[in-house]
Design an enzyme around this catalytic site. Structure first.
Site, PDB file in Angstrom:
ATOM      1  N   THR A 208      40.315  38.018  27.807  1.00 48.74           N
ATOM      2  CA  THR A 208      39.576  39.272  27.951  1.00 48.74           C
ATOM      3  C   THR A 208      40.283  40.421  27.243  1.00 48.74           C
ATOM      4  OG1 THR A 208      38.986  40.954  29.596  1.00 48.74           O
ATOM      5  CG2 THR A 208      40.746  39.478  30.212  1.00 48.74           C
ATOM      6  N   ASP A 209      39.508  41.437  26.872  1.00 44.59           N
ATOM      7  CA  ASP A 209      40.124  42.632  26.269  1.00 44.59           C
ATOM      8  C   ASP A 209      40.979  43.397  27.286  1.00 44.59           C
ATOM      9  OD1 ASP A 209      38.062  43.689  27.821  1.00 44.59           O
ATOM     10  OD2 ASP A 209      37.164  44.881  26.206  1.00 44.59           O
ATOM     11  N   GLU A 210      40.789  43.092  28.587  1.00 45.73           N
ATOM     12  CA  GLU A 210      41.540  43.836  29.612  1.00 45.73           C
ATOM     13  C   GLU A 210      43.042  43.580  29.534  1.00 45.73           C
ATOM     14  OE1 GLU A 210      40.020  44.103  33.527  1.00 45.73           O
ATOM     15  OE2 GLU A 210      37.940  44.147  32.869  1.00 45.73           O
TER      16      GLU A 210
ATOM     17  N   TYR B 271      43.833  41.217  38.225  1.00 47.88           N
ATOM     18  CA  TYR B 271      42.994  40.339  37.397  1.00 47.88           C
ATOM     19  C   TYR B 271      43.508  40.291  35.955  1.00 47.88           C
ATOM     20  CZ  TYR B 271      39.262  39.139  34.138  1.00 47.88           C
ATOM     21  OH  TYR B 271      38.546  38.603  33.082  1.00 47.88           O
ATOM     22  N   SER B 272      43.652  41.477  35.343  1.00 47.66           N
ATOM     23  CA  SER B 272      44.036  41.467  33.926  1.00 47.66           C
ATOM     24  C   SER B 272      45.449  40.927  33.753  1.00 47.66           C
ATOM     25  CB  SER B 272      43.884  42.854  33.299  1.00 47.66           C
ATOM     26  OG  SER B 272      44.591  43.834  34.017  1.00 47.66           O
TER      27      SER B 272
ATOM     28  N   LYS C 150      45.231  37.207  33.684  1.00 53.18           N
ATOM     29  CA  LYS C 150      44.693  36.721  32.402  1.00 53.18           C
ATOM     30  C   LYS C 150      45.754  36.842  31.302  1.00 53.18           C
ATOM     31  CE  LYS C 150      40.979  35.527  31.647  1.00 53.18           C
ATOM     32  NZ  LYS C 150      40.364  34.162  31.759  1.00 53.18           N
TER      33      LYS C 150
ATOM     34  N   ASN D 262      33.238  43.460  27.529  1.00 55.98           N
ATOM     35  CA  ASN D 262      32.296  43.232  28.644  1.00 55.98           C
ATOM     36  C   ASN D 262      31.019  42.536  28.190  1.00 55.98           C
ATOM     37  OD1 ASN D 262      34.083  45.442  29.598  1.00 55.98           O
ATOM     38  ND2 ASN D 262      32.754  45.325  31.373  1.00 55.98           N
TER      39      ASN D 262
ATOM     40  N   PRO E 201      26.068  52.677  43.241  1.00 53.25           N
ATOM     41  CA  PRO E 201      27.423  53.214  43.396  1.00 53.25           C
ATOM     42  C   PRO E 201      28.181  53.313  42.074  1.00 53.25           C
ATOM     43  CG  PRO E 201      27.351  50.913  44.085  1.00 53.25           C
ATOM     44  CD  PRO E 201      25.964  51.262  43.633  1.00 53.25           C
TER      45      PRO E 201
ATOM     46  N   TYR F 150      31.462  54.512  40.118  1.00 55.97           N
ATOM     47  CA  TYR F 150      32.853  54.832  40.432  1.00 55.97           C
ATOM     48  C   TYR F 150      33.274  56.118  39.723  1.00 55.97           C
ATOM     49  CZ  TYR F 150      33.274  49.873  41.844  1.00 55.97           C
ATOM     50  OH  TYR F 150      33.119  48.640  42.432  1.00 55.97           O
TER      51      TYR F 150
ATOM     52  N   HIS G  30      41.777  52.250  37.716  1.00 51.81           N
ATOM     53  CA  HIS G  30      40.584  52.056  36.866  1.00 51.81           C
ATOM     54  C   HIS G  30      40.866  52.330  35.382  1.00 51.81           C
ATOM     55  CE1 HIS G  30      35.942  52.827  36.782  1.00 51.81           C
ATOM     56  NE2 HIS G  30      36.312  51.851  35.969  1.00 51.81           N
TER      57      HIS G  30
HETATM   58  P1  NAD Z   1      32.227  34.103  36.648  1.00 51.65           P
HETATM   59  O1  NAD Z   1      33.002  34.671  37.780  1.00 51.65           O
HETATM   60  O2  NAD Z   1      30.785  34.381  36.529  1.00 51.65           O
HETATM   61  O3  NAD Z   1      32.396  32.519  36.634  1.00 51.65           O
HETATM   62  C1  NAD Z   1      33.613  31.872  36.868  1.00 51.65           C
HETATM   63  C2  NAD Z   1      33.346  30.398  37.149  1.00 51.65           C
HETATM   64  O4  NAD Z   1      34.616  29.755  37.336  1.00 51.65           O
HETATM   65  C3  NAD Z   1      32.529  30.141  38.410  1.00 51.65           C
HETATM   66  O5  NAD Z   1      31.539  29.170  38.158  1.00 51.65           O
HETATM   67  C4  NAD Z   1      33.560  29.615  39.407  1.00 51.65           C
HETATM   68  O6  NAD Z   1      33.019  28.726  40.370  1.00 51.65           O
HETATM   69  C5  NAD Z   1      34.545  28.927  38.480  1.00 51.65           C
HETATM   70  N1  NAD Z   1      35.884  28.813  39.070  1.00 51.65           N
HETATM   71  C6  NAD Z   1      36.604  29.778  39.687  1.00 51.65           C
HETATM   72  N2  NAD Z   1      37.779  29.270  40.118  1.00 51.65           N
HETATM   73  C7  NAD Z   1      37.797  27.968  39.731  1.00 51.65           C
HETATM   74  C8  NAD Z   1      38.747  26.917  39.875  1.00 51.65           C
HETATM   75  N3  NAD Z   1      39.907  27.117  40.508  1.00 51.65           N
HETATM   76  N4  NAD Z   1      38.454  25.712  39.359  1.00 51.65           N
HETATM   77  C9  NAD Z   1      37.276  25.491  38.724  1.00 51.65           C
HETATM   78  N5  NAD Z   1      36.341  26.441  38.581  1.00 51.65           N
HETATM   79  C10 NAD Z   1      36.599  27.660  39.076  1.00 51.65           C
HETATM   80  O7  NAD Z   1      33.020  34.571  35.348  1.00 51.65           O
HETATM   81  P2  NAD Z   1      32.475  34.935  33.894  1.00 51.65           P
HETATM   82  O8  NAD Z   1      32.098  36.355  33.861  1.00 51.65           O
HETATM   83  O9  NAD Z   1      31.514  33.897  33.457  1.00 51.65           O
HETATM   84  O10 NAD Z   1      33.831  34.800  33.053  1.00 51.65           O
HETATM   85  C11 NAD Z   1      34.197  33.556  32.451  1.00 51.65           C
HETATM   86  C12 NAD Z   1      35.499  33.739  31.714  1.00 51.65           C
HETATM   87  O11 NAD Z   1      35.359  34.749  30.715  1.00 51.65           O
HETATM   88  C13 NAD Z   1      36.653  34.197  32.601  1.00 51.65           C
HETATM   89  O12 NAD Z   1      37.803  33.526  32.188  1.00 51.65           O
HETATM   90  C14 NAD Z   1      36.765  35.689  32.327  1.00 51.65           C
HETATM   91  O13 NAD Z   1      38.090  36.130  32.512  1.00 51.65           O
HETATM   92  C15 NAD Z   1      36.354  35.750  30.877  1.00 51.65           C
HETATM   93  N6  NAD Z   1      35.737  37.002  30.417  1.00 51.65           N
HETATM   94  C16 NAD Z   1      34.677  37.540  31.084  1.00 51.65           C
HETATM   95  C17 NAD Z   1      34.060  38.685  30.579  1.00 51.65           C
HETATM   96  C18 NAD Z   1      32.866  39.312  31.272  1.00 51.65           C
HETATM   97  O14 NAD Z   1      32.436  40.399  30.875  1.00 51.65           O
HETATM   98  N7  NAD Z   1      32.276  38.692  32.282  1.00 51.65           N
HETATM   99  C19 NAD Z   1      34.531  39.274  29.399  1.00 51.65           C
HETATM  100  C20 NAD Z   1      35.640  38.702  28.755  1.00 51.65           C
HETATM  101  C21 NAD Z   1      36.212  37.556  29.262  1.00 51.65           C
HETATM  102  O1  DAU Z   2      36.260  43.781  29.578  1.00 49.93           O
HETATM  103  C1  DAU Z   2      36.057  42.454  29.960  1.00 49.93           C
HETATM  104  C2  DAU Z   2      35.969  42.367  31.473  1.00 49.93           C
HETATM  105  O2  DAU Z   2      34.725  42.948  31.835  1.00 49.93           O
HETATM  106  C3  DAU Z   2      36.092  40.954  31.999  1.00 49.93           C
HETATM  107  O3  DAU Z   2      37.358  40.452  31.712  1.00 49.93           O
HETATM  108  C4  DAU Z   2      35.843  40.912  33.519  1.00 49.93           C
HETATM  109  O4  DAU Z   2      35.834  39.571  33.968  1.00 49.93           O
HETATM  110  C5  DAU Z   2      34.497  41.543  33.795  1.00 49.93           C
HETATM  111  O5  DAU Z   2      34.289  41.599  35.202  1.00 49.93           O
HETATM  112  C6  DAU Z   2      34.434  42.958  33.211  1.00 49.93           C
HETATM  113  O6  DAU Z   2      35.340  43.849  33.900  1.00 49.93           O
HETATM  114  P1  DAU Z   2      34.931  45.352  34.303  1.00 49.93           P
HETATM  115  O7  DAU Z   2      35.784  45.768  35.422  1.00 49.93           O
HETATM  116  O8  DAU Z   2      34.855  46.218  33.108  1.00 49.93           O
HETATM  117  O9  DAU Z   2      33.408  45.066  34.767  1.00 49.93           O
HETATM  118  P2  DAU Z   2      32.548  45.581  36.016  1.00 49.93           P
HETATM  119  O10 DAU Z   2      31.140  45.130  35.789  1.00 49.93           O
HETATM  120  O11 DAU Z   2      33.193  45.271  37.320  1.00 49.93           O
HETATM  121  O12 DAU Z   2      32.607  47.155  35.830  1.00 49.93           O
HETATM  122  C7  DAU Z   2      32.173  47.795  34.637  1.00 49.93           C
HETATM  123  C8  DAU Z   2      32.416  49.274  34.782  1.00 49.93           C
HETATM  124  O13 DAU Z   2      31.542  49.802  35.786  1.00 49.93           O
HETATM  125  C9  DAU Z   2      33.826  49.625  35.254  1.00 49.93           C
HETATM  126  O14 DAU Z   2      34.247  50.827  34.629  1.00 49.93           O
HETATM  127  C10 DAU Z   2      33.673  49.854  36.756  1.00 49.93           C
HETATM  128  C11 DAU Z   2      32.257  50.418  36.872  1.00 49.93           C
HETATM  129  N1  DAU Z   2      31.543  50.070  38.122  1.00 49.93           N
HETATM  130  C12 DAU Z   2      31.490  48.780  38.505  1.00 49.93           C
HETATM  131  C13 DAU Z   2      30.835  48.394  39.661  1.00 49.93           C
HETATM  132  C14 DAU Z   2      30.796  46.951  40.088  1.00 49.93           C
HETATM  133  C15 DAU Z   2      30.911  51.068  38.858  1.00 49.93           C
HETATM  134  O15 DAU Z   2      30.926  52.261  38.490  1.00 49.93           O
HETATM  135  N2  DAU Z   2      30.259  50.699  40.009  1.00 49.93           N
HETATM  136  C16 DAU Z   2      30.216  49.413  40.456  1.00 49.93           C
HETATM  137  O16 DAU Z   2      29.617  49.164  41.526  1.00 49.93           O
END
Ligand code: NAD
Ligand code: DAU
Length: 346
Positions: A126-128, A154-155, A158, A183, A209, A211, A280
């Site tokens: 992730t970019d985080e 989390y970050s 990762k 994201n 909500p 933030y 944040h």
């Molecule tokens: P998600 O939370 O939707 O899905 C995660 C999946 O992993 C789920 O199906 C869960 O059951 C499975 N999982 C969790 N723990 C596990 C374990 N111990 N063993 C096997 N499976 C397990 O997540 P996502 O948003 O699809 O993200 C997928 C990947 O991409 C992650 O590694 C995340 O860090 C990365 N990522 C996400 C984003 C984003 O914006 N969502 C952006 C950049 C990178």
């Molecule tokens: O940048 C990549 C990341 O993007 C991934 O690595 C993470 O897995 C993914 O969850 C996401 O992280 P963020 O924290 O950026 O995503 P989230 O959707 O939780 O929040 C996006 C922005 O919105 C962040 O600035 C927090 C804000 N937010 C989020 C929620 C859930 C709110 O203002 N209100 C909310 O209820």
């Protein structure tokens, strides 16, 4: 023909990746393993289950015995690790499970990858891991050489995994690649994340909500574009390399929320400013020049189109997410937002 082992395929991005692979590479076999945590949903894979090229097993990536057994049986050519605890807010509540799955799970997968000599181990990062950027320096972007400087458990988990991946490459010669994406949004995203949460709440006329002041900036990418980038990296990317993936699409949270409100014909009165997330990150912005120059990747879906497609998907797949928001998620929402919403209304 290759066998691709996909972890976390019952989650948001993993499932989209499974569907892209089945469509684009019907000659390949996909073996998906997932622990099915709260974020994993087997129904998401219903259509994939009908394909003879697809196999699902419920396995925790930290379970060394089970992971080695499936590697022994399937002998994957490529491993793509999506499995993770992925929600920043949950990592603030309970960091332990993030370290376990995101770091130890990665180690187990790489040990199995070494033992069974996979041709490519790909880590979805992730970019985080780069921390955040100031709002007043739009010229600054994350490149692959930006130092790791994390903010949340989390970050940090990762980033820890990324360091371990690089160590396995250098020390053991494991053929690795890492992608760091911004994201994502699109179909099958769990409704705890900003965009699906706002869609679900707006449809139910519940508070939205936001933030802090809603001024934090994220670089949004349509999930299919992320999956296409990973598909290119695992097939054409250079071993040992890191590739940034981003949408060239920086937006403030409050503007995203207003777009969703408008598209659904709701009132901005639903916007409720709540206490900020601890630690944040202010702004994320990716420079994806390397993947563009080396692999020819560019985002294809512009945000204006992608967000409408996403809203349409949530409208026509209510049964997918309504089950989630009416179950255990009710307790999660109350725990995470109950007090914050009460305070903001005073
Ligand atoms: P998600 O939370 O939707 O899905 C995660 C999946 O992993 C789920 O199906 C869960 O059951 C499975 N999982 C969790 N723990 C596990 C374990 N111990 N063993 C096997 N499976 C397990 O997540 P996502 O948003 O699809 O993200 C997928 C990947 O991409 C992650 O590694 C995340 O860090 C990365 N990522 C996400 C984003 C984003 O914006 N969502 C952006 C950049 C990178
Ligand atoms: O940048 C990549 C990341 O993007 C991934 O690595 C993470 O897995 C993914 O969850 C996401 O992280 P963020 O924290 O950026 O995503 P989230 O959707 O939780 O929040 C996006 C922005 O919105 C962040 O600035 C927090 C804000 N937010 C989020 C929620 C859930 C709110 O203002 N209100 C909310 O209820």
């Amino acid at each position: 023909m290759s066998t691709i082992l996909v972890t976390g395929g019952a989650g948001f991005i993993g499932a989209n990746f499974v569907y892209l692979q089945l469509e684009k590479h019907p000659e390949d076999r996909i073996v998906c393993i997932d622990k099915l945590t709260y974020a994993g949903n087997l129904h998401t894979l219903d259509k994939a289950m009908q394909s003879p090229n697809f196999r699902f097993e419920k396995i925790d990536i930290c379970d060394r015995e089970a992971v080695f057994a499936i590697f022994k049986e399937e002998r994957p050519d490529i491993v793509v690790n999506f499995a993770a605890e992925s929600h920043v807010d949950r990592s603030i509540e309970n960091p332990g499970v993030f370290l376990q799955t995101n770091i130890v799970g990665t180690q187990v997968l790489m040990d199995a990858s070494r033992e069974y000599k996979v041709k490519r181990y790909h880590q979805v990062s992730t970019d985080e891991v780069y921390g955040d950027l100031p709002l007043d320096r739009p010229d600054l972007l994350f490149t692959e050489t930006t130092p790791l400087k994390t903010s949340s458990p989390y970050s940090s988990s990762k980033a820890g995994a990324d360091l371990l991946v690089n160590a396995y490459h250098r020390t053991f010669g494991l053929p690795t690649t890492i992608s760091r994406c911004s994201n994502n949004y699109g179909p099958y995203q769990f409704p705890e994340k900003l965009i699906p949460l706002m869609i679900a709440n707006a449809l139910a006329n519940k508070p939205l909500p936001v933030y802090g002041e809603g001024l934090n900036v994220r670089d949004w990418l349509y999930v299919e574009d992320h999956c296409k980038a990973i598909d290119l990296i695992i097939r054409q990317g250079k071993v040992g390399e890191v590739y940034n993936i981003g949408g060239h699409n920086e937006m403030r949270n409050i503007d995203i929320v207003k777009i969703i409100i408008k598209a659904l014909g709701k009132s901005e009165d639903l916007i409720t400013y709540v206490a900020d997330r601890k630690g944040h990150d202010m702004r994320y912005a990716i420079d994806p020049t390397k993947i563009h120059n080396e692999l020819g990747w560019l985002p294809e879906t512009m945000f204006a189109e992608g967000i409408q497609k996403t809203i349409a998907w949530y409208l026509s797949n209510k049964d997918w997410w309504e089950k989630i928001v009416s179950g255990e998620y009710v307790h999660y929402f109350e725990k995470m937002y109950g007090e914050r919403l009460k305070k903001s209304q005073k």
